[in-house]
Enzyme design. Structure first.
Site, PDB file in Angstrom:
ATOM      1  N   SER A   1       0.843  -1.186   0.000  1.00 34.27           N
ATOM      2  CA  SER A   1       0.000   0.000   0.000  1.00 34.27           C
ATOM      3  C   SER A   1       0.881   1.238   0.000  1.00 34.27           C
ATOM      4  CB  SER A   1      -0.885   0.009   1.251  1.00 34.27           C
ATOM      5  OG  SER A   1      -1.556   1.253   1.393  1.00 34.27           O
TER       6      SER A   1
ATOM      7  N   TYR B   1      -2.787  -0.213  10.235  1.00 33.82           N
ATOM      8  CA  TYR B   1      -2.623  -0.613   8.838  1.00 33.82           C
ATOM      9  C   TYR B   1      -1.270  -0.150   8.300  1.00 33.82           C
ATOM     10  CZ  TYR B   1      -3.764  -1.107   3.859  1.00 33.82           C
ATOM     11  OH  TYR B   1      -3.766  -1.451   2.527  1.00 33.82           O
TER      12      TYR B   1
END
Length: 275
Positions: free
Chosen positions: A150, A163
């Site tokens: 990501s 995250y």
């Protein structure tokens, strides 16, 4: 059979929906035999049947819980039984639980860490031995592991620290696995996508990131999901979210690139630029 993955076996985790499903379709279109691995086995098998209707004999499904050691080992054994080999392993399974450091429940932090960080390790540990054995039998062949990371693995993320931390850790694993596995002709890289705004991770009305970020107050002044979406679209110089097709092109580039390992490749429309 033609295509950039012709004759190769590709395993994609988290393949029953979203980015994983988009990658599975793209790889099949490039000639791969694709195994869709997902904890939602029925959904994965339905997707595999859909793919097999377009590409007969080149789609299967297996159950996997990437955070569970026994499950990842069983999935690797099932793939070996089905296909006899693995040429490309794409570690795509992931979860998000957005909240601030002062308020996030420990259980949510543990879930994100178990799936995104521990799950990447367990999946590679289960499948890499197949590639090691293949290299012993085919000394000139190269194999690929790609983590779908990501942009949050390249920069911190306000009110989404669990995250981001798991994805930063994923880049560290990618670099370390690359150093260790290169002797077995296994390249290990990561793709760091921008926001797939139209996928279920973002758009699910209850668990999606638009809803999570609105509840967490991640976007100052936002009073609706539409406000959150507009905020994130405005952050991208190219003016749109990332798509599975964008990510698939990046994975294919890394597979075709014979002189690159241990990299984290941004696919962010210019939102994150490496120095």
């Amino acid at each position: 059979m033609t295509g950039r993955l012709a004759g190769k076996v590709a395993v994609v985790t988290g393949a029953a929906q979203g980015i994983g499903w988009g990658l599975a379709r793209a790889f099949a279109g490039e000639g791969a035999w694709v195994v869709l691995a997902d904890q939602h086995e029925d959904a994965a098998r339905a997707r595999a049947a859909e793919l097999a209707s377009e590409h007969p004999g080149r789609a299967d499904a297996v159950a996997i819980d990437v955070s569970d050691e026994a499950s990842t080992a069983a999935a690797a054994a099932a793939v070996r039984e089905l296909t006899g080999r693995v040429d490309l392993l794409v570690c795509n399974a992931g979860v998000v639980r957005a909240d601030g450091v002062l308020t996030q429940p420990v259980a949510d932090f543990d879930l994100v860490t178990d799936v995104n960080y521990r799950g990447y390790f367990l999946t590679v540990r289960a499948f890499a031995p197949l590639m090691v054995a293949q290299h012993a039998a085919e000394p000139d062949a190269w194999f690929d592991i790609v983590e779908i990371n990501s942009k949050s693995g390249l920069e911190g993320s306000r009110a989404n620290f669990a995250y981001a931390g798991s994805k930063f850790g994923g880049v560290g694993l990618t670099q370390s696995f690359a150093l260790e596995l290169v002797d077995h002709h296994i390249k290990v890289n990561a793709v760091c996508p921008g926001n797939y705004l139209d996928g279920p991770l973002w758009s699910d009305p209850e668990r999606g990131l638009f809803a999570q970020y609105l509840r967490a107050g991640k976007v100052p002044g936002a009073t609706s999901v539409a406000d959150v979406r507009a905020f994130y679209e405005a952050k991208v110089p190219m003016g749109r979210g990332c798509t599975p097709a964008d990510i698939a092109r990046a994975v294919l580039y890394l597979v075709e690139q014979t002189y690159e390992t241990g990299q984290a490749l941004p696919v962010t429309g210019g939102q994150v630029m490496l120095p």
